[in-house]
Design an enzyme around this catalytic site. Structure first.
Site, PDB file in Angstrom:
ATOM      1  CD  GLN A  77      -3.043  -1.335   2.233  1.00  0.00           C
ATOM      2  OE1 GLN A  77      -2.818  -1.721   3.105  1.00  0.00           O
ATOM      3  NE2 GLN A  77      -4.003  -0.221   2.372  1.00  0.00           N
ATOM      4  CG  HIS A 172      -1.193  -6.217   4.980  1.00  0.00           C
ATOM      5  ND1 HIS A 172      -1.119  -5.583   6.199  1.00  0.00           N
ATOM      6  CD2 HIS A 172      -2.277  -5.819   4.465  1.00  0.00           C
ATOM      7  CE1 HIS A 172      -2.164  -4.860   6.356  1.00  0.00           C
ATOM      8  NE2 HIS A 172      -2.848  -4.957   5.202  1.00  0.00           N
ATOM      9  CG  ASN A 216      -3.597  -7.511   7.559  1.00  0.00           C
ATOM     10  OD1 ASN A 216      -3.732  -6.829   8.705  1.00  0.00           O
ATOM     11  ND2 ASN A 216      -4.424  -7.264   6.589  1.00  0.00           N
ATOM     12  CD  GLU A 217      -7.963  -6.325   7.784  1.00  0.00           C
ATOM     13  OE1 GLU A 217      -8.036  -6.558   6.787  1.00  0.00           O
ATOM     14  OE2 GLU A 217      -7.859  -5.370   8.797  1.00  0.00           O
TER      15      GLU A 217
HETATM   16  O1  IFM Z   1      -6.080  -0.458   4.208  1.00  0.00           O
HETATM   17  C1  IFM Z   1      -6.829  -1.630   5.019  1.00  0.00           C
HETATM   18  C2  IFM Z   1      -5.654  -2.487   5.329  1.00  0.00           C
HETATM   19  O2  IFM Z   1      -4.943  -3.280   4.386  1.00  0.00           O
HETATM   20  C3  IFM Z   1      -6.132  -3.718   6.266  1.00  0.00           C
HETATM   21  N1  IFM Z   1      -7.018  -3.156   7.375  1.00  0.00           N
HETATM   22  C4  IFM Z   1      -8.133  -2.332   6.749  1.00  0.00           C
HETATM   23  C5  IFM Z   1      -7.250  -1.024   6.264  1.00  0.00           C
HETATM   24  C6  IFM Z   1      -8.738  -0.028   5.788  1.00  0.00           C
HETATM   25  O3  IFM Z   1      -9.337  -0.633   4.880  1.00  0.00           O
END
Ligand code: IFM
Length: 488
Positions: A77, A172, A216-217
């Site tokens: 990002q 991520h 991540n997530e």
């Molecule tokens: O930008 C994302 C991130 O990559 C993961 N968590 C949520 C953020 C906001 O949407």
């Protein structure tokens, strides 16, 4: 889970309604903050914000001296320059990204990290959650890019010199394109490739970092990439749903192996004892119609599947719910701490037509403040989740992400204050919260939404790559200073 269904729709709608919403969102957040604030804090914050008060607000005394005040980012990002990731390819595909822009340059952080870290230091942060992209380290199968590794070591070293403690995310969302083409997370036999990368990184940077968020997530990845078709490899429908469950299952198995690899490598190499967690996206799921039995039932199902099915599995070392038949994959828990990424609440309604989403649909937010993406701002949710995760797992907790898309920067200070007050409330009740990492240090590439959403404490001008510290960042700096001054 249901959030995805309406996310892109809501983004468009919120763009139209943005101007109208702004003022009501602001007052709504103010009341949300004060409704949920501890009584003592209410008095202190009624007239003056703690950022401008000369004496620290009472609630700031809840934060211990060694509290980690940080921010979070993700390599894809912000970094730029990685040509071999699935996102490099996907973001160049017409129609995939809302503003038609790709992630190839992003914030050019890879080349500007030194200045960015100086800025981070100047804002008083002592912690930073950052990522490393596998595609950058292993652009082609078995070919490690040693120059990229050395560059990354330079980044970690720079943090160390500034006494900013890194928390390293190993995955991520982004994958090497070559691995995705082999089936990525859907095949258990593919895990070996990923685990080789993990060993390589831990062996080569474990002297500079000892705290990790492995994945991540997981749920967000499985949902957007395999259920909603919004992220690579853009699968959806019922077959996508079944693949998404395989993804989650394999990610849980990988978690067990990563946990052992990290601990064993650190011991073997004489590195500091590691500390391993995940960064789990968690949400509040409330029934849209509080007394409706079907809504209540679907809200409970969404909560279990989205918040707990995966974490229960890695906590027990057994595959639970739709991930397996309780098969054991690890001897006991494979995390040392819980990492929570918290943003919003979903109001859940039963919908007979939402078959691939298990009849779960998300109601549009009409009566609450929202961010620029239309996500409800609900600070008390953080407090509720801290209690739930504490009661369920009895592990230390870090808020590994929490933030607001707010291009105007008019709501961010209040957002921060309201959420930090909820953490203070939990700390006062004996819950171990070790740190808070605001998402995000700087504006960045928000996946399929492109560069529109502005989550940063630091504003990026993507034309010139100029950085500008937002007013809310200065307010947070003051809150941190006051917390440090007054902490027990
Ligand atoms: O930008 C994302 C991130 O990559 C993961 N968590 C949520 C953020 C906001 O949407």
């Amino acid at each position: 889970m249901a959030s995805t269904e309406t996310r892109s729709k809501k983004t468009k709608k919120s763009a139209k309604k943005k101007a109208a919403k702004k003022s009501s969102a602001r007052s709504g957040l103010r009341s949300a903050g004060s409704i949920t604030a501890p009584a003592a804090a209410k008095k202190k914050t009624a007239k003056k914000s703690p950022a401008s008060a000369s004496r620290p607000a009472q609630w700031l005394t809840a934060f211990p001296k060694d509290f980690l005040w940080g921010t979070a980012t993700c390599a894809t990002q912000i970094d730029g320059g990685d040509l071999h990731s699935d996102w490099a390819k996907f973001s160049q595909t017409p129609g995939r990204i809302a503003d038609g822009k790709d992630c190839l340059v992003a914030c050019d952080h890879w080349n500007r990290f030194e200045d960015d870290y100086k800025l981070m230091k100047s804002l008083s942060f002592n912690a930073y959650r950052l990522g490393v992209d596998w595609s950058r380290m292993e652009p082609r199968p078995g070919e490690m890019d040693h120059a990229a590794l050395n560059h990354f070591r330079g980044m970690l070293d720079s943090l160390r010199k500034k006494s900013i403690r890194p928390l390293l995310t190993l995955n991520h969302f982004t994958l090497p394109q070559w691995w995705l083409e082999r089936g990525g997370w859907t095949k258990e036999s593919n895990l070996e490739n990923f685990l080789n990368f993990v060993s390589y990184i831990v062996e080569n940077v474990g002297d500079l970092v000892s705290e990790y968020t492995t994945i991540n997530e997981p749920n967000v990845y499985a949902m957007f990439s395999y259920m909603d078709g919004l992220w690579p490899p853009a699968k959806k429908g019922l077959s996508g749903y079944f693949q998404s469950m395989k993804v989650l299952r394999n990610m849980a198995i990988a978690q067990g192996r990563m946990y052992d690899i990290i601990h064993e490598t650190h011991a073997l190499k004489g590195f500091a004892r590691p500390y391993v967690g995940v960064a789990k996206h968690v949400r509040i799921f409330d029934p849209a119609r509080p007394d409706n039995r079907l809504d209540k039932d679907r809200a409970a199902e969404a909560e279990y599947r989205f918040n707990y099915m995966w974490t229960d599995s890695i906590h027990d070392g057994r595959l639970q719910g739709s991930l397996g038949k309780n098969e054991k994959f690890h001897d006991g828990p494979c995390w040392d701490f819980v990492g929570l990424n918290y943003y919003s609440r979903d109001r859940i309604r039963f919908r007979a037509s939402a078959i691939a989403h298990l009849f779960i649909s998300q109601e549009e937010v009409k009566d609450a403040p929202t961010n620029d993406l239309g996500w409800e701002i609900y600070p008390e949710g953080l407090y509720r989740l801290l209690h739930q995760f504490h009661d369920r797992y009895r592990l230390p907790i870090r808020i590994t992400e929490n933030g607001i898309a707010d291009a105007s920067d008019n709501r961010r200070e209040e957002f921060l204050m309201a959420h930090l007050q909820q953490i203070a409330r939990a700390l006062n009740e004996g819950i171990s919260v070790e740190g808070y990492y605001y998402w995000s240090f700087m504006d960045n590439f928000e996946w399929a939404e492109g560069y529109g959403p502005r989550f940063g404490l630091v504003e990026i001008d993507y034309e010139t790559q100029a950085r500008k510290v937002r007013k809310s960042a200065q307010s947070l700096k003051k809150m941190i200073a006051q917390a440090r001054k007054s902490s027990r």
